[in-house]
Structure formats: C-alpha cells, structure tokens
Design a protein around this motif. Structure first.
Motif, short mmCIF file in Angstrom:
data_model
loop_
_atom_site.label_atom_id
_atom_site.label_comp_id
_atom_site.label_asym_id
_atom_site.label_seq_id
_atom_site.Cartn_x
_atom_site.Cartn_y
_atom_site.Cartn_z
N MET A 1 0.83 -1.18 0.00
CA MET A 1 0.00 0.00 0.00
C MET A 1 0.88 1.25 0.00
O MET A 1 1.85 1.33 0.75
N THR A 2 0.55 2.21 -0.86
CA THR A 2 1.33 3.44 -0.95
C THR A 2 0.82 4.46 0.06
O THR A 2 -0.36 4.53 0.35
N ALA A 3 1.73 5.22 0.54
CA ALA A 3 1.37 6.26 1.52
C ALA A 3 0.65 7.41 0.81
O ALA A 3 0.95 7.74 -0.33
N VAL A 4 -0.30 8.00 1.52
CA VAL A 4 -1.03 9.15 1.00
C VAL A 4 -0.39 10.40 1.57
O VAL A 4 -0.13 10.49 2.77
N THR A 5 -0.20 11.37 0.70
CA THR A 5 0.43 12.61 1.15
C THR A 5 -0.61 13.71 1.31
O THR A 5 -1.71 13.65 0.75
N LEU A 6 -0.24 14.73 2.07
CA LEU A 6 -1.11 15.89 2.24
C LEU A 6 -1.36 16.57 0.90
O LEU A 6 -2.47 17.02 0.64
N GLU A 7 -0.38 16.60 0.04
CA GLU A 7 -0.53 17.22 -1.27
C GLU A 7 -1.56 16.49 -2.12
O GLU A 7 -2.36 17.10 -2.84
N GLN A 8 -1.58 15.15 -2.03
CA GLN A 8 -2.57 14.36 -2.78
C GLN A 8 -3.97 14.64 -2.25
O GLN A 8 -4.91 14.80 -3.02
N ILE A 9 -4.12 14.68 -0.95
CA ILE A 9 -5.43 14.96 -0.34
C ILE A 9 -5.89 16.35 -0.74
O ILE A 9 -7.05 16.54 -1.14
#
Length: 155
Positions: A1-9
């Motif tokens: 599973m890839t980490a979600v970044t604040l920039e993506q959100i």
C-alpha cells in the motif's frame, strides 16, 4: 500500500470542490407551467405567440392586426400603426411573426419600430424571404404591419 500525502489529499479536495461548483452552475431540469389565457382577437387579427421575459416568465402575447401598409418611410409607418391604435413590431416580434405567421406576409422587407443604434437616420427591418434582419435608411419605402400586445390579467 502506498502512503497518502497531504498534497494528494489537497489536490483531490480542490478537484472535488471544482466539481461541486460546476454542478451548481449547470442547467437543472425545470417545469414550465402554461396558464390558461383567453386572448380576445378582433376580426382579422392573428395571434403570433407569446413573448417571454429574460427570466423565462410570460411577458405578453403578440397580436398582428389585419392588413399592412406599403411603400412607407419610417415615420409614415409609425403613423400607420398609431392610426390603428397599435405599434410597429420590434425586431424580436418580427422574428416571431416570421416563424409563426409566415403565410401572412409577402417575401419582402417589413419595418421595425426600432431605430438603428449606430445612426439615427437608419431603422431596423425584417426581410421575410430569407429571414435576415438588417437596417436601412428611414426614407426607404418598405412594408409595415401593426401589432398590439396582450397582457393576461392576474386576477
């Protein structure tokens, strides 16, 4: 599973926000209610149809009076309509009559009651053969019809 970044959100949040705004501005299906109206017509008059306001509500019904004037300069055409207790039609009204009452006109140019904005020596007309609208010198001899506007009562 890839980490979600604040920039993506934040990017997804902006994209969803844009979709919401687009949804708010798109056309939404509506119903249009046509109220029953009794429109009195004198002998020979023809109902051209309804004219609507910018918001889509009914403004008035356009009625073409019988007969027409021929070879009239603009001032004489105005007097012709006034002598019948009526007015010359607007460009919009002429377009409606070309659509709905085409059989009541010959294939020539008919005067509008509207002056040309760019030069007060000119006025607008509707050419019934090809359907275009143009402007010409007020001294030109054209045809004219008289119209009246019927506003249904709100009683």
């Amino acid at each position: 599973m890839t980490a979600v970044t604040l920039e993506q959100i934040q990017g997804e949040h902006d994209r969803i926000g844009a979709l919401i705004e687009k949804f708010k501005t798109q056309s939404i299906p509506t119903e249009y209610r046509v109220d029953a109206a009794t429109i009195p017509l004198a002998a020979g008059e023809r109902l051209a149809g309804p004219i609507f306001k910018e918001d889509g509500s009914l403004d008035y019904y356009l009625i073409k009076l019988p007969g027409e004037g021929t070879d009239l300069e603009w001032d004489a055409a105005q007097e012709y309509a006034a002598s019948r207790g009526a007015l010359l039609p607007t460009l919009r009204e002429l377009a409606l009559m070309r659509t709905n009452l085409r059989d009541a006109f010959v294939s020539e140019a008919y005067r509008s009651g509207e002056q040309y904005e760019g030069n007060s020596a000119y006025a607008w007309y509707q050419y019934f053969l090809y359907g275009y609208q143009g402007n010409g010198h007020k001294s030109a001899a054209l045809r004219a019809v008289a119209v009246r506007r019927f506003v249904p009562s709100v009683i």
